[in-house]
Design a protein around this motif. Structure first.
Motif, PDB file in Angstrom:
ATOM      1  N   ILE A  99      58.391  36.955 -18.127  1.00 11.34           N
ATOM      2  CA  ILE A  99      58.234  35.315 -18.171  1.00 11.34           C
ATOM      3  C   ILE A  99      58.250  34.931 -19.468  1.00 11.34           C
ATOM      4  O   ILE A  99      58.554  33.549 -19.710  1.00 11.34           O
ATOM      5  CB  ILE A  99      56.937  34.852 -17.543  1.00 11.34           C
ATOM      6  CG1 ILE A  99      55.736  35.465 -18.081  1.00 11.34           C
ATOM      7  CG2 ILE A  99      56.817  35.359 -16.119  1.00 11.34           C
ATOM      8  CD1 ILE A  99      54.369  34.525 -17.598  1.00 11.34           C
ATOM      9  N   GLU A 100      58.316  35.558 -20.649  1.00 11.89           N
ATOM     10  CA  GLU A 100      58.394  35.027 -22.040  1.00 11.89           C
ATOM     11  C   GLU A 100      59.506  34.465 -22.250  1.00 11.89           C
ATOM     12  O   GLU A 100      59.948  33.875 -23.032  1.00 11.89           O
ATOM     13  CB  GLU A 100      57.902  36.084 -22.957  1.00 11.89           C
ATOM     14  CG  GLU A 100      58.899  37.362 -23.055  1.00 11.89           C
ATOM     15  CD  GLU A 100      58.366  38.547 -22.112  1.00 11.89           C
ATOM     16  OE1 GLU A 100      59.035  39.459 -22.079  1.00 11.89           O
ATOM     17  OE2 GLU A 100      57.432  38.311 -21.322  1.00 11.89           O
ATOM     18  N   ASP A 101      60.433  34.755 -21.400  1.00 18.26           N
ATOM     19  CA  ASP A 101      62.031  34.218 -21.640  1.00 18.26           C
ATOM     20  C   ASP A 101      62.165  33.050 -20.701  1.00 18.26           C
ATOM     21  O   ASP A 101      63.248  32.167 -20.914  1.00 18.26           O
ATOM     22  CB  ASP A 101      63.027  35.247 -20.739  1.00 18.26           C
ATOM     23  CG  ASP A 101      62.956  36.610 -21.813  1.00 18.26           C
ATOM     24  OD1 ASP A 101      62.838  36.547 -22.895  1.00 18.26           O
ATOM     25  OD2 ASP A 101      63.230  37.489 -21.388  1.00 18.26           O
ATOM     26  N   LEU A 102      61.287  32.476 -20.161  1.00 17.88           N
ATOM     27  CA  LEU A 102      61.346  31.103 -19.572  1.00 17.88           C
ATOM     28  C   LEU A 102      61.277  30.117 -20.264  1.00 17.88           C
ATOM     29  O   LEU A 102      60.798  30.246 -21.329  1.00 17.88           O
ATOM     30  CB  LEU A 102      60.079  30.902 -18.752  1.00 17.88           C
ATOM     31  CG  LEU A 102      59.940  32.064 -17.284  1.00 17.88           C
ATOM     32  CD1 LEU A 102      58.972  31.714 -16.386  1.00 17.88           C
ATOM     33  CD2 LEU A 102      61.477  31.987 -16.309  1.00 17.88           C
ATOM     34  N   THR A 103      61.621  28.884 -20.052  1.00 18.93           N
ATOM     35  CA  THR A 103      61.575  27.609 -20.810  1.00 18.93           C
ATOM     36  C   THR A 103      60.058  27.069 -20.850  1.00 18.93           C
ATOM     37  O   THR A 103      59.238  27.503 -19.968  1.00 18.93           O
ATOM     38  CB  THR A 103      62.594  26.709 -20.091  1.00 18.93           C
ATOM     39  OG1 THR A 103      61.980  25.996 -19.052  1.00 18.93           O
ATOM     40  CG2 THR A 103      63.900  27.059 -20.086  1.00 18.93           C
ATOM     41  N   GLU A 104      59.681  26.489 -21.784  1.00 20.78           N
ATOM     42  CA  GLU A 104      58.499  25.740 -21.809  1.00 20.78           C
ATOM     43  C   GLU A 104      58.134  24.950 -20.469  1.00 20.78           C
ATOM     44  O   GLU A 104      57.161  25.063 -19.958  1.00 20.78           O
ATOM     45  CB  GLU A 104      58.393  24.607 -22.809  1.00 20.78           C
ATOM     46  CG  GLU A 104      57.115  24.315 -23.221  1.00 20.78           C
ATOM     47  CD  GLU A 104      56.111  25.274 -23.989  1.00 20.78           C
ATOM     48  OE1 GLU A 104      54.802  25.387 -23.846  1.00 20.78           O
ATOM     49  OE2 GLU A 104      56.851  26.250 -24.667  1.00 20.78           O
ATOM     50  N   GLU A 105      59.101  24.470 -20.184  1.00 18.40           N
ATOM     51  CA  GLU A 105      58.815  23.341 -18.605  1.00 18.40           C
ATOM     52  C   GLU A 105      58.509  24.434 -17.755  1.00 18.40           C
ATOM     53  O   GLU A 105      57.836  24.389 -16.657  1.00 18.40           O
ATOM     54  CB  GLU A 105      60.176  22.755 -18.356  1.00 18.40           C
ATOM     55  CG  GLU A 105      60.040  21.925 -17.205  1.00 18.40           C
ATOM     56  CD  GLU A 105      61.368  20.895 -16.778  1.00 18.40           C
ATOM     57  OE1 GLU A 105      61.593  20.835 -15.694  1.00 18.40           O
ATOM     58  OE2 GLU A 105      61.820  20.633 -18.079  1.00 18.40           O
ATOM     59  N   ASP A 108      55.186  25.582 -18.115  1.00 22.44           N
ATOM     60  CA  ASP A 108      54.118  24.614 -17.374  1.00 22.44           C
ATOM     61  C   ASP A 108      54.085  24.659 -16.153  1.00 22.44           C
ATOM     62  O   ASP A 108      53.090  24.485 -15.477  1.00 22.44           O
ATOM     63  CB  ASP A 108      54.499  23.257 -18.082  1.00 22.44           C
ATOM     64  CG  ASP A 108      54.323  23.278 -19.570  1.00 22.44           C
ATOM     65  OD1 ASP A 108      53.578  24.067 -20.132  1.00 22.44           O
ATOM     66  OD2 ASP A 108      54.927  22.464 -20.391  1.00 22.44           O
ATOM     67  N   HIS A 109      55.203  24.775 -15.234  1.00 20.50           N
ATOM     68  CA  HIS A 109      55.277  24.803 -13.788  1.00 20.50           C
ATOM     69  C   HIS A 109      54.355  25.827 -13.340  1.00 20.50           C
ATOM     70  O   HIS A 109      53.546  25.965 -12.461  1.00 20.50           O
ATOM     71  CB  HIS A 109      56.686  24.919 -13.439  1.00 20.50           C
ATOM     72  CG  HIS A 109      56.532  24.669 -11.733  1.00 20.50           C
ATOM     73  ND1 HIS A 109      56.335  23.663 -11.016  1.00 20.50           N
ATOM     74  CD2 HIS A 109      56.921  25.749 -10.946  1.00 20.50           C
ATOM     75  CE1 HIS A 109      56.487  23.901  -9.671  1.00 20.50           C
ATOM     76  NE2 HIS A 109      57.002  25.469  -9.785  1.00 20.50           N
ATOM     77  N   LEU A 110      54.418  27.125 -14.010  1.00 16.26           N
ATOM     78  CA  LEU A 110      53.802  28.428 -13.572  1.00 16.26           C
ATOM     79  C   LEU A 110      51.933  28.094 -13.764  1.00 16.26           C
ATOM     80  O   LEU A 110      51.471  28.597 -13.095  1.00 16.26           O
ATOM     81  CB  LEU A 110      54.304  29.309 -14.190  1.00 16.26           C
ATOM     82  CG  LEU A 110      53.979  30.994 -13.837  1.00 16.26           C
ATOM     83  CD1 LEU A 110      54.448  30.962 -12.278  1.00 16.26           C
ATOM     84  CD2 LEU A 110      54.725  31.896 -14.680  1.00 16.26           C
ATOM     85  N   TYR A 111      51.960  27.555 -15.003  1.00 15.59           N
ATOM     86  CA  TYR A 111      50.740  27.300 -15.467  1.00 15.59           C
ATOM     87  C   TYR A 111      49.946  26.411 -14.346  1.00 15.59           C
ATOM     88  O   TYR A 111      48.769  26.792 -13.749  1.00 15.59           O
ATOM     89  CB  TYR A 111      50.603  26.805 -16.589  1.00 15.59           C
ATOM     90  CG  TYR A 111      49.125  26.188 -17.348  1.00 15.59           C
ATOM     91  CD1 TYR A 111      48.309  27.214 -17.820  1.00 15.59           C
ATOM     92  CD2 TYR A 111      48.812  24.812 -17.222  1.00 15.59           C
ATOM     93  CE1 TYR A 111      46.892  26.870 -18.204  1.00 15.59           C
ATOM     94  CE2 TYR A 111      47.415  24.662 -17.552  1.00 15.59           C
ATOM     95  CZ  TYR A 111      46.758  25.515 -18.109  1.00 15.59           C
ATOM     96  OH  TYR A 111      45.366  25.288 -18.461  1.00 15.59           O
ATOM     97  N   LYS A 112      50.630  25.450 -13.932  1.00 10.86           N
ATOM     98  CA  LYS A 112      49.956  24.504 -12.882  1.00 10.86           C
ATOM     99  C   LYS A 112      49.858  25.321 -11.530  1.00 10.86           C
ATOM    100  O   LYS A 112      48.610  25.360 -10.812  1.00 10.86           O
ATOM    101  CB  LYS A 112      51.029  23.348 -12.503  1.00 10.86           C
ATOM    102  CG  LYS A 112      50.779  22.266 -13.694  1.00 10.86           C
ATOM    103  CD  LYS A 112      51.880  21.436 -13.600  1.00 10.86           C
ATOM    104  CE  LYS A 112      52.021  20.269 -14.719  1.00 10.86           C
ATOM    105  NZ  LYS A 112      53.139  19.514 -14.468  1.00 10.86           N
ATOM    106  N   PHE A 113      50.622  26.265 -11.378  1.00 10.20           N
ATOM    107  CA  PHE A 113      50.410  27.201 -10.006  1.00 10.20           C
ATOM    108  C   PHE A 113      49.171  28.085 -10.241  1.00 10.20           C
ATOM    109  O   PHE A 113      48.341  27.915  -9.064  1.00 10.20           O
ATOM    110  CB  PHE A 113      51.554  28.033  -9.792  1.00 10.20           C
ATOM    111  CG  PHE A 113      51.453  28.955  -8.727  1.00 10.20           C
ATOM    112  CD1 PHE A 113      51.493  28.681  -7.503  1.00 10.20           C
ATOM    113  CD2 PHE A 113      50.886  30.311  -8.988  1.00 10.20           C
ATOM    114  CE1 PHE A 113      51.305  29.589  -6.293  1.00 10.20           C
ATOM    115  CE2 PHE A 113      50.561  31.080  -8.003  1.00 10.20           C
ATOM    116  CZ  PHE A 113      50.674  30.755  -6.541  1.00 10.20           C
ATOM    117  N   TYR A 114      48.818  28.467 -11.410  1.00  9.03           N
ATOM    118  CA  TYR A 114      47.724  29.296 -11.511  1.00  9.03           C
ATOM    119  C   TYR A 114      46.527  28.436 -11.670  1.00  9.03           C
ATOM    120  O   TYR A 114      45.301  28.931 -11.289  1.00  9.03           O
ATOM    121  CB  TYR A 114      47.840  30.206 -12.720  1.00  9.03           C
ATOM    122  CG  TYR A 114      48.555  31.517 -12.504  1.00  9.03           C
ATOM    123  CD1 TYR A 114      47.932  32.445 -11.899  1.00  9.03           C
ATOM    124  CD2 TYR A 114      49.877  31.782 -12.922  1.00  9.03           C
ATOM    125  CE1 TYR A 114      48.532  33.501 -11.323  1.00  9.03           C
ATOM    126  CE2 TYR A 114      50.656  32.756 -12.399  1.00  9.03           C
ATOM    127  CZ  TYR A 114      49.998  33.840 -11.753  1.00  9.03           C
ATOM    128  OH  TYR A 114      50.680  34.791 -11.558  1.00  9.03           O
TER     129      TYR A 114
END
Length: 155
Positions: A99-105, A108-114
Motif C-alpha cells: 500500500i506504500e505505492d498508493l497515492t495520498e488520496e 486517506d480513503h483507506l485511513y477513513k475505512f479503518y
C-alpha cells in the motif's frame, strides 16, 4: 543466487555503522573542542571560522545522502517483512500488501475505512475479535445477528 559485490553498498553499510557509533561522536566532539581551543591562537580569524564551517558543511551534506540510503533500505526491509506477514496470514487482506505505492488520496480513503472499522470494533464486547478489510462489515452484521438470536433464545 550469486551475490553481486556492490562496493558502494558495502561502504555505505560500513560508514553508517561507523558514524552511528560512540567513537564517531567522541571524535566529532573532540574536533569541536580542539577547534574552539585553537581560537585564541588564530585570533578567531575568518580562516579559523571557515575551517569548521566548511568541514561541517561537507560532512553534513554527505551524511544526508548516507542517512537517506540507510533509511530507504531499512524501510524497504520493514515493508517486505510486513508484506510477508500479511500474505501468510489467513485472516488478513492481501490488498494491504504494497500500500506504500498508493497515492495520498487512496491512503486517506483507506485511513477513513479503518476509522470506521475502529468504530465497529468498539461496539464489540470481545476486544480480541478482528476483521479483515474485505470482511469487516459482513462480520459485524453476522455477529450482531448471532448476538441478537442468542439473546432471544436465552429469554
Amino acid at each position: 543466487m550469486k551475490k553481486k559485490i556492490n562496493y558502494f553498498e558495502r561502504f555505505s553499510n560500513w560508514a553508517t555503522a561507523a558514524t552511528g557509533s560512540s567513537a564517531a561522536f567522541i571524535i566529532a566532539a573532540s574536533t569541536i573542542v580542539v577547534w574552539a581551543v585553537t581560537g585564541p591562537v588564530f585570533h578567531y580569524s575568518e580562516t579559523w571560522q571557515l575551517i569548521i564551517n566548511t568541514g561541517t558543511t561537507i560532512i553534513t551534506f554527505l551524511m544526508v545522502f548516507l542517512i537517506q540510503k540507510a533509511q530507504n533500505k531499512d524501510s524497504k526491509a520493514v515493508h517486505l517483512k510486513l508484506n510477508e506477514l500479511l500474505a501468510s496470514h489467513e485472516g488478513t487482506s492481501n490488498r494491504m500488501v504494497n500500500i506504500e505505492d498508493l497515492t495520498e488520496e487512496e491512503l486517506d480513503h483507506l485511513y477513513k475505512f479503518y476509522i470506521r472499522l475502529s468504530e465497529l470494533a468498539q461496539k464489540e464486547s470481545d476486544i480480541t475479535k478482528t476483521h479483515s478489510i474485505d470482511a469487516a462489515r459482513a462480520n459485524q452484521q453476522n455477529k450482531s445477528k448471532r448476538y441478537t438470536r442468542s439473546n432471544k433464545n436465552s429469554e
